[in-house]
Scaffold this active site. Structure first.
Site, PDB file in Angstrom:
ATOM      1  N   ASP A  28       0.741  -1.165  -0.053  1.00  0.00           N
ATOM      2  CA  ASP A  28       0.071   0.078   0.043  1.00  0.00           C
ATOM      3  C   ASP A  28       0.852   1.177  -0.003  1.00  0.00           C
ATOM      4  O   ASP A  28       1.825   1.347   0.450  1.00  0.00           O
ATOM      5  CB  ASP A  28      -0.930   0.053   1.307  1.00  0.00           C
ATOM      6  CG  ASP A  28      -1.985   0.926   0.946  1.00  0.00           C
ATOM      7  OD1 ASP A  28      -2.308   1.412  -0.074  1.00  0.00           O
ATOM      8  OD2 ASP A  28      -2.614   1.084   2.131  1.00  0.00           O
ATOM      9  N   ASN A  76     -10.700  -3.057  -5.796  1.00  0.00           N
ATOM     10  CA  ASN A  76      -9.880  -2.034  -6.722  1.00  0.00           C
ATOM     11  C   ASN A  76     -10.522  -1.659  -8.103  1.00  0.00           C
ATOM     12  O   ASN A  76     -10.096  -0.695  -8.471  1.00  0.00           O
ATOM     13  CB  ASN A  76      -8.663  -2.702  -6.860  1.00  0.00           C
ATOM     14  CG  ASN A  76      -7.733  -2.325  -5.762  1.00  0.00           C
ATOM     15  OD1 ASN A  76      -6.475  -3.332  -5.511  1.00  0.00           O
ATOM     16  ND2 ASN A  76      -7.897  -1.525  -4.687  1.00  0.00           N
TER      17      ASN A  76
END
Length: 262
Positions: A28, A76
């Site tokens: 991330d 996502n």
């Protein structure tokens, strides 16, 4: 009962190795790394590939047997379309550029997730890379793409039921676990998330039951050999009890007070 190749941490106590046998990572912070440098978010994703390459090399050097990374979650797809398109293109480009290096280093590649939404060209690249590296034995690299922990459990339930038509009860944990997308790997010893967030974001929900969790503020493009060694050092400083007392782990006096469930 289906025989699994690895021990379940909720059914028996697995070996707590000094070096994590299996490391799982949520990579991330790519977009934030780029924004801090007044660059488009996609530039951070491209830079993140360099970090992954270094982490793979470091895991090889440290003797890690399984490395699983979260490349693209089932959630996502909610991101801006241009970013999703770039990520797909980057996936293709990276596979083409890295597969020979992966193969030379005796690494077996697997990509797990619901690949049905990917272009056929990308799926073909994935399958070719998996076939090329299928006999490699030094390390197992798993890329989770269009993957979610709840999807994994649901698809495992469907496969378990299909394998036992007419049966409605009496299923065991092993019956389900054998159909999970990552049934070929042991449960992660160490889970790492970069970027400062402290959640697991629908990643390996079944498998992380007793994993050691490590969160760092380092953004993924800033994460490399030194940062991975820090994570491993944190893991090595922990007592892995798997539901037992500290005294049981260390061989202390029987009957000592219970130190909790962890």
């Amino acid at each position: 009962m289906v025989r699994l190749p690895f021990t379940s941490s909720t059914r028996s106590v697995p070996e707590a190795a000094q070096v994590p046998r299996h490391i799982a990572i949520i990579m991330d912070g790519n977009g934030r790394w780029a924004r801090k440098r007044l660059m488009p978010r996609v530039a951070g994703h491209a830079k993140g590939v360099d970090s992954l390459r270094e982490v793979i090399r470091t895991c090889l050097d440290r003797g890690v047997e399984f490395l699983t990374v979260f490349a693209f979650s089932s959630e996502n797809w909610r991101r801006p379309q241009d970013e999703v398109s770039f990520l797909m293109q980057l996936f293709v480009k990276s596979l083409k550029a890295e597969i020979e290096r992966i193969h030379r280093n005796n690494i077996r590649l697997r990509v797990v997730g619901d690949l049905g939404r990917f272009d056929q060209g990308l799926v073909d690249l994935i399958r070719d890379g998996e076939a090329l590296t299928a006999g490699n034995t030094k390390m197992n690299l798993t890329i989770c793409a269009n993957y979610g922990g709840r999807w994994d459990i649901m698809q495992a339930v469907e496969k378990m039921m299909a394998a036992a038509p007419g049966r409605t009860d009496g299923f065991s944990e092993d019956d389900l676990a054998s159909h999970l997308a990552l049934s070929f790997s042991p449960e992660p010893d160490l889970f790492i998330r970069t970027g400062g967030e402290k959640r697991i974001s629908n990643f390996m929900l079944w498998q992380l039951a007793y994993s050691e969790l490590y969160f760092t503020d380092k953004l993924w493009p800033e994460f490399g050999e030194a940062e991975l060694d820090q994570a491993i050092a944190s893991y090595q400083g922990r007592e892995r009890r798997f539901g037992r007392t500290s005294e049981q782990v260390t061989g202390g006096a029987a009957g000592a007070a219970d130190s909790g469930h962890a």
